[in-house]
Write a protein that holds these residues in place. Structure first.
Motif, PDB file in Angstrom:
ATOM      1  N   PHE B 109      -0.637  -7.732  53.297  1.00 28.32           N
ATOM      2  CA  PHE B 109      -0.770  -6.459  52.587  1.00 28.32           C
ATOM      3  C   PHE B 109       0.610  -5.844  52.401  1.00 28.32           C
ATOM      4  CE2 PHE B 109      -1.601  -1.975  51.954  1.00 28.32           C
ATOM      5  CZ  PHE B 109      -2.739  -1.978  51.161  1.00 28.32           C
ATOM      6  N   MET B 110       0.927  -5.507  51.171  1.00 25.29           N
ATOM      7  CA  MET B 110       2.204  -4.857  50.894  1.00 25.29           C
ATOM      8  C   MET B 110       1.969  -3.710  49.929  1.00 25.29           C
ATOM      9  SD  MET B 110       4.420  -8.313  50.106  1.00 25.29           S
ATOM     10  CE  MET B 110       5.790  -7.437  49.330  1.00 25.29           C
ATOM     11  N   MET B 111       2.678  -2.607  50.145  1.00 27.24           N
ATOM     12  CA  MET B 111       2.697  -1.544  49.144  1.00 27.24           C
ATOM     13  C   MET B 111       4.130  -1.047  49.026  1.00 27.24           C
ATOM     14  SD  MET B 111       0.333   1.770  48.548  1.00 27.24           S
ATOM     15  CE  MET B 111       1.277   3.000  49.439  1.00 27.24           C
ATOM     16  N   PRO B 112       4.760  -1.105  47.832  1.00 18.35           N
ATOM     17  CA  PRO B 112       4.189  -1.662  46.610  1.00 18.35           C
ATOM     18  C   PRO B 112       3.874  -3.146  46.775  1.00 18.35           C
ATOM     19  CG  PRO B 112       6.529  -1.165  46.316  1.00 18.35           C
ATOM     20  CD  PRO B 112       6.142  -0.635  47.640  1.00 18.35           C
ATOM     21  N   SER B 113       2.996  -3.629  45.906  1.00 14.91           N
ATOM     22  CA  SER B 113       2.570  -5.012  46.038  1.00 14.91           C
ATOM     23  C   SER B 113       3.629  -5.945  45.476  1.00 14.91           C
ATOM     24  CB  SER B 113       1.249  -5.223  45.305  1.00 14.91           C
ATOM     25  OG  SER B 113       1.482  -5.569  43.966  1.00 14.91           O
ATOM     26  N   MET B 114       3.376  -7.227  45.586  1.00 16.17           N
ATOM     27  CA  MET B 114       4.307  -8.231  45.061  1.00 16.17           C
ATOM     28  C   MET B 114       4.525  -8.084  43.558  1.00 16.17           C
ATOM     29  SD  MET B 114       5.818 -10.589  47.012  1.00 16.17           S
ATOM     30  CE  MET B 114       5.870 -12.094  46.008  1.00 16.17           C
ATOM     31  N   THR B 115       3.618  -7.418  42.851  1.00 13.48           N
ATOM     32  CA  THR B 115       3.801  -7.264  41.405  1.00 13.48           C
ATOM     33  C   THR B 115       5.119  -6.556  41.097  1.00 13.48           C
ATOM     34  OG1 THR B 115       2.444  -5.255  41.482  1.00 13.48           O
ATOM     35  CG2 THR B 115       1.345  -7.291  40.812  1.00 13.48           C
ATOM     36  N   ALA B 116       5.424  -5.501  41.862  1.00 17.40           N
ATOM     37  CA  ALA B 116       6.668  -4.752  41.621  1.00 17.40           C
ATOM     38  C   ALA B 116       7.884  -5.645  41.879  1.00 17.40           C
ATOM     39  CB  ALA B 116       6.715  -3.503  42.506  1.00 17.40           C
TER      40      ALA B 116
END
Lengths: 385, 385
Positions: B109-116
């Protein structure tokens, strides 16, 4: 064309005032070298009251991530259905009419997500699409609107239910003592929001275009530390100044649509803090009253993450809406740094049950206009201007 | 019409064989009253090899959720870009051509996610839409295809990048000793997949319709316990029999599209375990060879969660594809219990670089056909048939 109807909002019964927050900070951080700064920053948020899912004594305790997440699940299941029922009623739809549920929440984690439980519990069809999003933080309210709009473009006549469930108090971390964390402890609140986007009919914001913008290389400005103790909110001191970087994206998207971003009739934006609103006024040449709904959300409920835009939109409805055809924008801001922006026009009368009234007048003396500067990972003893 | 192109796959360099898995289980659970059952269940999965992001010694250690999630982030950033580059090349697109990134992963779980991070690192446009989904588990591969299809319907000509990053070994929980967990420890593997859906052009599966189905009141059949120690995968004994409940949904969606689900030319389905594939043969009146690609993924890589459908689809491409116009389906199954199903037709020749060849022949003796019965929260000492 898809129309975002009147949102339903609920805030929990436990309330903490600004004075109580300040008194708590003075007690908990009596020896903190930046206590004075933290108190000033909290005062400057303009947050007067916040609502919490638990009494303050339980909020301040950290029983571990296991228990925290159990509380999240219990409180979400307890509080979301009533809000969803009201949102469906506002949209004059039943659960059977919904084709997609977008559930956004960054303050707890469940798999399966709440979408499955809602479908099973509230009579949604078994073929309802599920889009649970946990990793877009405060931008997720805007993202939910935008993904709902995309879905209605893909399937004309489809209906979408959006739910934003944010229990920020369950991310309180007593061992995080940097000034950014102390500020966050006085800024965030809990709330549940739900809203329907109707593919046909409905009163509210008919969305015409949406767009996303990521500010390059700002991933670490707003982030979670994901730890044994749960989600640790990490705020960089540069965040309050973000609007200088995002205002051009708002202007650009409006321009693509042939609109002047400074000439719209309503603005529903994420109220991360007072400077975000002040800077938007400055960079978009707008009067402070433009953001009165977002400002009222911040003042009365704190930063309620992805639910802010829906709470502010609900205030616009409660205020009687705007004349048919009035153009406006909705924008969520959050980690990435990401802005999720939609442009639309007001259609129809306010939904039945709206109470046309003037909002409580908000003057410049009513809200703090001082710009808080949040230090990033500042060493103890550093002086922050 | 949107076309799902040839996927790119990568598996980590650390390999564990079935024999090594069984030997480990014998050592770690020497005194476990159901050890014999667990060993039989693991053997019956048909999983011969799995790939792990860390050597087995590190995989078995649990350094805490904090460190686990750090490993997730490090390994994702290390392994995803190369796979994305290959997927873009397969789709004959560059990062600048992508309008939406759907990133699915339930093992970190990451925030921001890997998309950023991907947008910042790999040259995607700042206005790329981001849809990170963490809560659909193994169904998320199918969900990603379906949401990409929706997006291409909404914006004809748009292109979508899908990334599935699953490091299941980072959810190994040494203190979970029920037979379901022991089976899971021998079933799941790690992999990264990426694939492009092109709005115009492209070779592969032109998606024509998608649908979702939730089996009522099965939320607790596949779930995570979210704890101080991270994500605990919880498997109910009824899960292997799920296809009896989901086969009608596959048949129904095909029927809505005017197709006979038993008469399609290719079937790319999530291989959660061997019984899912065996039961699909039975309930849809299909030959075992129908699922040879999904079966090969299971045999060689284990259950790689949301990445299974892309790995199986990549095998269809590597096998030379199917004749133009051949109809087929793609389906992910996961928590909810949710099925995410798409129907489409093969277009064009296989992407350049595909190696037309016959797959390794898989006979009934080559794979275990015994149906594992996973007990649900069974008390120690219970006899499981």
């Amino acid at each position: 064309m898809a129309t975002l109807c009147r949102p339903a909002i609920a805030v929990p019964e436990h309330v903490i005032t600004l004075d109580e927050t300040l008194a708590l900070a003075r007690t908990l951080h009596a020896g903190h070298p930046q206590l004075g700064l933290a108190l000033r920053l909290i005062e400057n948020t303009g947050v007067r009251t916040r609502h919490l899912v638990q009494p303050i004594e339980r909020t301040l305790a950290h029983p571990g991530f296991t228990v925290r997440n159990e509380v999240y699940e219990r409180e979400a299941k307890r509080r979301v259905p009533e809000v969803v029922e009201r949102a469906l009623a506002h949209g004059e739809l039943t659960a059977r009419d919904i084709d997609l549920i977008v559930y956004v929440s960054c303050t707890g984690f469940m798999m399966p997500s709440m979408t499955a439980w809602l479908i099973n519990t509230m009579g949604f069809r078994s073929d309802t699409r599920q889009v649970p999003i946990a990793q877009l933080g405060c931008a997720a309210g805007g993202a939910a609107v935008n993904r709902a709009h995309d879905f209605c473009r893909a399937y004309p006549g489809a209906n979408v239910l959006i739910v934003a469930c944010e229990f920020c108090s369950l991310c309180y971390q007593p061992t995080d003592l940097d000034v950014g964390s102390l500020l966050s402890n006085g800024l965030f609140g809990d709330a549940v929001a739900a809203v329907v986007m109707r593919g046909n009919g409905g009163h509210g914001v008919q969305v015409e275009r949406n767009g996303s913008h990521l500010v390059p290389h700002t991933e670490d400005w707003i982030s979670y530390g994901v730890k044994d103790t749960g989600f640790h909110f990490q705020l960089d001191r540069r965040v309050p100044g973000t609007m200088e970087l995002l205002a051009p994206a708002l202007r650009g998207l409006a321009g693509e649509h042939g609109w002047d971003v400074s000439g719209l009739g309503f603005y529903i934006v994420h109220a991360g803090g007072p400077r975000i609103l002040d800077d938007l006024c400055r960079f978009l040449n707008l009067e402070p009253a433009t953001f009165r709904y977002s400002r009222a959300t911040l003042t009365e409920r704190g930063n309620i993450a992805s639910a802010v835009v829906f709470d502010a939109l609900a205030r616009l409805f409660a205020d009687g809406g705007v004349p048919e055809g009035t153009t406006g924008l909705i924008a969520g801001f959050g980690p990435g740094i990401t802005a999720e922006i939609s442009l639309g026009s007001w259609v129809g009368a306010p939904a039945e049950g709206a109470r046309p009234r003037r909002p409580r007048a908000i003057s410049t003396s009513d809200i703090a206009l001082v710009h808080p500067t949040v230090p990033r990972r500042f060493p103890t003893g550093t002086t922050i201007s």
